[in-house]
Enzyme design. Sequence first.
Site, PDB file in Angstrom:
ATOM      1  CG  ASP A 150      -1.992  -1.056   1.204  1.00  0.00           C
ATOM      2  OD1 ASP A 150      -1.762  -2.091   0.566  1.00  0.00           O
ATOM      3  OD2 ASP A 150      -3.043  -0.861   1.832  1.00  0.00           O
ATOM      4  CE  LYS A 176      -5.343   1.941   2.471  1.00  0.00           C
ATOM      5  NZ  LYS A 176      -4.257   1.187   3.137  1.00  0.00           N
ATOM      6  CE  LYS A 224      -7.064  -1.344   2.629  1.00  0.00           C
ATOM      7  NZ  LYS A 224      -5.722  -1.827   3.028  1.00  0.00           N
TER       8      LYS A 224
END
Lengths: 317, 305
Positions: B142, B205, B241
């Site tokens: 991430d 995300k 996400k």
Amino acid sequence: MGKTIINKSSLSISENGLEKKTSSKRLEVLKTYKIYIGGQFPRTESGRYYIPVNAAGKKLANVCLSSRKDFRDAVVSARGAFSGWSGRAAFNRGQILYRMAEMLEGRKAQFIDELIQQDATKAKAEKEVNLAIDRLIYYAGWCDKFQQLFSSVNPVATSHFNFSVPEPTGVVSIIAPQDDSLLGLVSVIAPVIAGGNTCVVLASETKPLCAVTFAEVLNSSDLPGGVVNMLTGKPSELVSWFVDHMDVNATIYCEKDSITQKMMREKSALNLKRLTFYDKVNWYSEEGQSPYFIMDTQEIKTTWHPVENIAGAGGGY
Amino acid sequence: MAAGSLTMLPDFSISPRIDQVGVEERASRFTKRSIKKEAKMNGLLLVLNMIDLTTLEGKDTDGKVKQLCYKAMHPHDAVPGLPTVAAICVYPSMVKVAKKALGDSGIKVASVATAFPSGQAPRDVKIRDTKYAVNEGADEVDMVISRGKFHAGEYNFVFDEIAAIKEACGEARLKVILETGELGTFDKVRRASDIAMHAGADFIKTSTGKIQPAATMPVTLVMLEAIRDFYYKTGKMIGMKPAGGISKSKLALHYLVMVKEVLGEDWLNNEWFRFGASSLANDVLMQIVKEKTGVYQAANYFSVD
């Protein structure tokens, strides 16, 4: 609410010319009785209502018919308010209960009026309101004193300082007395919050007016939102939720209904709730107030504190 | 790689403009669906299976991470047959611990990287950070984008950085955190989404969870629509996400409705949709037990991560 009054104003022409006449009859503004959750006055999420009537057949008001989801939301509020309320100085809780009594005194006339609407005589209504105020003062005084009375220092054989103190049990669900709709209500709420608990209360089904007005008193008396949550509705529909919610630590029930009591005993076993029945208490008498009511929603915590065994100092504590 | 397969990259300065009022109105519609009984139960199980159980704190220890991994594998043993969560999300220094604790459970280990959460570090440091996480065994990375450069209009810098990190990831899937709370407008969220997808992101995300506001339904909708447009244009699926601020089951179910209605059922699994959350798991478990027993639950009876 409920009824529509069509107010006609008319125009007429007099000799002097155009003259406007207004009717002296005005539209009465009827109060909407809403529930009280987390310091707010929402309507029930179910959108339902019911109309209690008095003995003379007069409709009292449109009152929220609360659902299990209102109860669920109220428990979330009560749980959220618990750490703040139980963490306050006991003396401060006493101050706030006293403030509640002051606010109730200030709105005495309204409560008397509501009790009369709900079939009480004037004399009885006045007595009930006065007693309710006095009862708040009574428990305000006990807030920072019952602990001394019910705590103990215990003699133990080892070198420990051993003491027991009462602590609030947590969130309490209360089905308030059906008959004494103000005095009974105050008498079951006050000891619970005096001891540092928070609560969700179901008001009298047939006489709900005072409960909602009492919630307005609470809202203007420094009591943090969520400490007392007030629902109106049918006990027959809500009792089982009041008693089997896992996040409720104690339940108080005031009716003599033995079938309901049995059901409550069974459901409360699920998370070993404290279950208290006040089905024989006369709230008007001396036995209607006592510090033992506070103890009904307290846990006793015993602490073993190691101490140095000082030579020659002897046993005991 | 997506960027390589395209003959020409779009001009990101002319990414589609977003109608804020329209997006907020549309997002609020998704919250009006009534999901009950069996559909609710299936939704809850799906949500549980989509969670990236996250601990990103300075005070994280090996013990905390091991405990979280146990929770990931055994969400609530009192209810047999529950799915596991999708992944554990930790700092690079904790990847090895998590990998070992999770064993062959099939649960992925995601690691934040690239000087998370600020992203204020030189590129070579970010690349080393990423490579370290991957070498320790991270299945997913991430990364955060450089919001400062993005605001300064240096879109090429942001693009190149994402592409470089993607290269450093190797086999690991790359999630690109836009940190929408710092971007300001939906227009910029859309633009950042387009940049990230064209530069090679496998997932986009919303947030690090360190900035408020974190994930909201409107901002997620903007990103889902960017994914949809990208899919129509290139045929390549990108995951989504939302992270931070989703702590209630009901809200999570609203998100599933949104995913289904914007992207369709292909995205309704943890390969393509994740929730970055820490407290959501327990709320979902409480709702599952409520559905099974008919009794409202208390947090006391569920493990603290």
